[in-house]
Design an enzyme around this catalytic site. Structure first.
Site, PDB file in Angstrom:
ATOM      1  N   GLY A 150      51.522 -27.450  58.912  1.00  0.00           N
ATOM      2  CA  GLY A 150      51.838 -26.047  59.189  1.00  0.00           C
ATOM      3  C   GLY A 150      50.672 -25.310  59.811  1.00  0.00           C
ATOM      4  O   GLY A 150      50.354 -24.185  59.428  1.00  0.00           O
ATOM      5  N   ALA A 151      50.022 -25.950  60.788  1.00  0.00           N
ATOM      6  CA  ALA A 151      48.748 -25.426  61.285  1.00  0.00           C
ATOM      7  C   ALA A 151      48.815 -24.888  62.716  1.00  0.00           C
ATOM      8  O   ALA A 151      47.801 -24.816  63.395  1.00  0.00           O
ATOM      9  CB  ALA A 151      47.678 -26.507  61.162  1.00  0.00           C
ATOM     10  N   ASP A 190      56.770 -37.703  52.022  1.00  0.00           N
ATOM     11  CA  ASP A 190      56.669 -36.342  51.500  1.00  0.00           C
ATOM     12  C   ASP A 190      57.495 -36.224  50.223  1.00  0.00           C
ATOM     13  O   ASP A 190      58.681 -35.931  50.248  1.00  0.00           O
ATOM     14  CB  ASP A 190      57.153 -35.335  52.547  1.00  0.00           C
ATOM     15  CG  ASP A 190      57.035 -33.901  52.055  1.00  0.00           C
ATOM     16  OD1 ASP A 190      56.631 -33.704  50.887  1.00  0.00           O
ATOM     17  OD2 ASP A 190      57.352 -32.981  52.826  1.00  0.00           O
ATOM     18  N   SER A 199      59.285 -36.717  63.448  1.00  0.00           N
ATOM     19  CA  SER A 199      60.091 -36.429  62.259  1.00  0.00           C
ATOM     20  C   SER A 199      61.320 -37.341  62.281  1.00  0.00           C
ATOM     21  O   SER A 199      61.607 -37.968  63.318  1.00  0.00           O
ATOM     22  CB  SER A 199      60.544 -34.967  62.278  1.00  0.00           C
ATOM     23  OG  SER A 199      61.426 -34.770  63.380  1.00  0.00           O
ATOM     24  N   ASN A 245      48.234 -30.817  61.800  1.00  0.00           N
ATOM     25  CA  ASN A 245      49.592 -30.963  62.337  1.00  0.00           C
ATOM     26  C   ASN A 245      50.042 -29.733  63.104  1.00  0.00           C
ATOM     27  O   ASN A 245      49.985 -28.615  62.572  1.00  0.00           O
ATOM     28  CB  ASN A 245      50.580 -31.142  61.177  1.00  0.00           C
ATOM     29  CG  ASN A 245      50.538 -32.523  60.571  1.00  0.00           C
ATOM     30  OD1 ASN A 245      49.585 -33.269  60.768  1.00  0.00           O
ATOM     31  ND2 ASN A 245      51.577 -32.853  59.824  1.00  0.00           N
ATOM     32  N   GLU A 299      51.939 -36.022  50.170  1.00  0.00           N
ATOM     33  CA  GLU A 299      51.730 -34.575  50.030  1.00  0.00           C
ATOM     34  C   GLU A 299      51.800 -34.171  48.566  1.00  0.00           C
ATOM     35  O   GLU A 299      52.639 -34.628  47.816  1.00  0.00           O
ATOM     36  CB  GLU A 299      52.791 -33.809  50.834  1.00  0.00           C
ATOM     37  CG  GLU A 299      52.634 -32.294  50.724  1.00  0.00           C
ATOM     38  CD  GLU A 299      53.408 -31.542  51.799  1.00  0.00           C
ATOM     39  OE1 GLU A 299      53.572 -32.086  52.908  1.00  0.00           O
ATOM     40  OE2 GLU A 299      53.842 -30.414  51.517  1.00  0.00           O
ATOM     41  N   HIS A 343      55.034 -24.088  57.417  1.00  0.00           N
ATOM     42  CA  HIS A 343      55.686 -24.557  58.638  1.00  0.00           C
ATOM     43  C   HIS A 343      56.339 -23.412  59.405  1.00  0.00           C
ATOM     44  O   HIS A 343      56.723 -22.408  58.818  1.00  0.00           O
ATOM     45  CB  HIS A 343      56.749 -25.605  58.295  1.00  0.00           C
ATOM     46  CG  HIS A 343      56.161 -26.901  57.825  1.00  0.00           C
ATOM     47  ND1 HIS A 343      56.228 -27.316  56.524  1.00  0.00           N
ATOM     48  CD2 HIS A 343      55.480 -27.860  58.492  1.00  0.00           C
ATOM     49  CE1 HIS A 343      55.619 -28.484  56.402  1.00  0.00           C
ATOM     50  NE2 HIS A 343      55.153 -28.847  57.579  1.00  0.00           N
ATOM     51  N   ASP A 351      56.428 -38.318  60.370  1.00  0.00           N
ATOM     52  CA  ASP A 351      56.124 -37.018  59.776  1.00  0.00           C
ATOM     53  C   ASP A 351      57.197 -36.680  58.720  1.00  0.00           C
ATOM     54  O   ASP A 351      58.386 -36.751  59.005  1.00  0.00           O
ATOM     55  CB  ASP A 351      56.149 -35.976  60.918  1.00  0.00           C
ATOM     56  CG  ASP A 351      55.598 -34.633  60.516  1.00  0.00           C
ATOM     57  OD1 ASP A 351      54.761 -34.571  59.596  1.00  0.00           O
ATOM     58  OD2 ASP A 351      55.990 -33.624  61.152  1.00  0.00           O
ATOM     59  N   ASP A 353      53.301 -28.444  65.643  1.00  0.00           N
ATOM     60  CA  ASP A 353      54.575 -28.639  66.325  1.00  0.00           C
ATOM     61  C   ASP A 353      55.053 -27.318  66.934  1.00  0.00           C
ATOM     62  O   ASP A 353      55.398 -27.245  68.110  1.00  0.00           O
ATOM     63  CB  ASP A 353      55.619 -29.164  65.319  1.00  0.00           C
ATOM     64  CG  ASP A 353      56.936 -29.497  65.986  1.00  0.00           C
ATOM     65  OD1 ASP A 353      56.994 -29.517  67.226  1.00  0.00           O
ATOM     66  OD2 ASP A 353      57.931 -29.744  65.273  1.00  0.00           O
TER      67      ASP A 353
HETATM   68  P1  13P Z   1      53.717 -26.035  62.504  1.00  0.00           P
HETATM   69  O1  13P Z   1      55.120 -25.575  62.245  1.00  0.00           O
HETATM   70  O2  13P Z   1      52.726 -25.014  62.049  1.00  0.00           O
HETATM   71  O3  13P Z   1      53.498 -26.442  63.910  1.00  0.00           O
HETATM   72  O4  13P Z   1      53.461 -27.336  61.578  1.00  0.00           O
HETATM   73  C1  13P Z   1      53.952 -28.586  61.987  1.00  0.00           C
HETATM   74  C2  13P Z   1      53.830 -29.604  60.910  1.00  0.00           C
HETATM   75  O5  13P Z   1      53.195 -29.427  59.874  1.00  0.00           O
HETATM   76  C3  13P Z   1      54.521 -30.885  61.141  1.00  0.00           C
HETATM   77  O6  13P Z   1      54.417 -31.741  60.032  1.00  0.00           O
HETATM   78  O1  G3H Z   2      57.269 -30.213  59.952  1.00  0.00           O
HETATM   79  C1  G3H Z   2      58.226 -30.542  60.646  1.00  0.00           C
HETATM   80  C2  G3H Z   2      58.157 -30.611  62.116  1.00  0.00           C
HETATM   81  O2  G3H Z   2      57.943 -29.361  62.685  1.00  0.00           O
HETATM   82  C3  G3H Z   2      59.337 -31.348  62.706  1.00  0.00           C
HETATM   83  O3  G3H Z   2      60.510 -30.608  62.663  1.00  0.00           O
HETATM   84  O4  G3H Z   2      62.448 -31.992  61.831  1.00  0.00           O
HETATM   85  O5  G3H Z   2      62.796 -30.124  63.477  1.00  0.00           O
HETATM   86  O6  G3H Z   2      61.686 -32.241  64.171  1.00  0.00           O
HETATM   87  P1  G3H Z   2      61.944 -31.276  63.056  1.00  0.00           P
HETATM   88 ZN    ZN Z   3      54.481 -30.716  58.167  1.00  0.00          ZN
END
Ligand code: 13P
Ligand code: G3H
Ligand code: ZN
Length: 316
Positions: free
Chosen positions: A217-218, A104, A50, A259, A134, A180, A82, A261
């Site tokens: 958001g997976a 995005d 990100s 994705n 997106e 997310h 991302d 995170d």
């Molecule tokens: P999660 O918050 O479900 O892990 O999704 C991460 C994401 O979509 C990063 O782009």
């Molecule tokens: O979708 C976003 C990711 O979870 C990254 O989040 O901007 O806190 O690094 P971040």
């Molecule tokens: Zn995302």
């Protein structure tokens, strides 16, 4: 040996009914854990960053770390931006050696999203970089997701086709009920697979053969990780993610990139909390960060086997 784009990865993933994991990276232990898991499973992978992670890690450290991962593992690895918010960050990342960027523009109105995406696609393609965009907005909180029929923010299939045609974008992130963070559903989890199928049918009929779809958001929000966080001082209440079987189903359809995170964050935090609580006398960071690295690695291996189906994708 160099970073690769996602083009071949997605072609193979679509044909093989699996998807490639896109994991967010923020430091060395996370990179090593992901790549070690992929090495064990002989899987290609996308390391994504990100804007805030880009700033946190700093470009040179980030690039060298990822280059080291490619060199040591010999795997196909793509480096992806991302949720790029504007042309500038996409350009910065392309100049920094990323092989893939996401623009995005989902919060802009449709025509603006088309125009801005197209501008970035033209710029990126001229430099050998692929682009993800997106369309539709990911459900914010659980209520929106449960009321799936009120999918004003879900991706419209006709618009998806028009968007791909007009922008030339290489992959499309869609909204079908994921969101997310750690709080995705209050009640029953629900994803709109019919919408996903319709989007693919329309793309296919218009000549976009095996067009790769992306699921943001997976994370599945492993309840053991949540429980460990809470047992050792955390306060994570009511967290709930996407069931593994649903993600597996999406992977077998047109979804080629998944994705995650939040699951990395939870695995890391659980391990660090547990390690510090159980060894109050310890203060060597390699102890608790080593535990975190081990647990993230195990978690990513399970993603490959149970969710993505990308094991041995390096042999395809
Ligand atoms: P999660 O918050 O479900 O892990 O999704 C991460 C994401 O979509 C990063 O782009
Ligand atoms: O979708 C976003 C990711 O979870 C990254 O989040 O901007 O806190 O690094 P971040
Ligand atoms: Zn995302």
């Amino acid at each position: 040996m160099a970073l690769v784009t996602t083009k071949k990865m997605f072609e193979k993933a679509f044909a093989g009914n699996y998807s490639i994991g896109a994991f967010n990276i923020n430091n060395m232990e996370i990179v090593q854990a992901i790549v070690d898991a992929c090495k064990k499973q002989n899987s290609a992978v996308i390391l994504q960053v990100s804007k805030s992670a880009f700033n946190y890690m700093r470009p040179q450290y980030l690039k060298h770390l990822v280059d080291a991962a490619v060199e040591e593992s010999g795997l196909d690895i793509a480096l992806h931006l991302d949720h790029g918010a504007d042309f500038e960050i996409c350009k910065t990342c392309i100049e920094a050696g990323f092989t893939s960027v996401m623009f995005d523009g989902s919060h802009f109105d449709y025509e603006e999203n088309v125009a801005k995406t197209k501008e970035i696609v033209d710029y990126a393609h001229a430099r050998g970089v692929v682009v993800e965009a997106e369309l539709g907005k990911l459900a914010g909180v659980e209520d929106e997701v449960k009321v799936a029929a009120e999918g004003a923010t879900y991706t419209d299939p006709d618009q998806a086709l028009d968007f791909v045609k007009r922008t030339g974008v290489d992959s499309l992130a869609i909204a079908i009920g994921t969101s997310h963070g750690a709080y995705k559903f209050k009640g029953e989890a629900k994803l709109d697979f019919d919408r996903l199928a319709t989007i693919t049918e329309k793309l296919e009929a218009a000549g976009f053969h095996n067009y790769p779809i992306v699921l943001h958001g997976a994370s599945s929000v492993d309840q053991n990780a949540v429980a460990t966080c809470n047992e050792f001082g955390g306060q994570i209440k009511g967290a709930k993610g996407i069931p593994v079987e649903m993600l597996r189903k999406a992977s077998s359809m047109a979804v080629c990139k998944i994705n995650m995170d939040t699951d990395i964050r939870l695995a890391m935090t659980a391990a660090v909390r547990k390690s510090l609580a159980e060894k109050p006398e310890a203060f060597d960071p390699r102890g608790y960060l080593g535990e975190a690295r081990k647990d993230i690695e195990a978690m990513v291996e399970k993603k490959i086997t149970d969710v993505l189906g990308s094991a041995n994708s390096m042999n395809d």
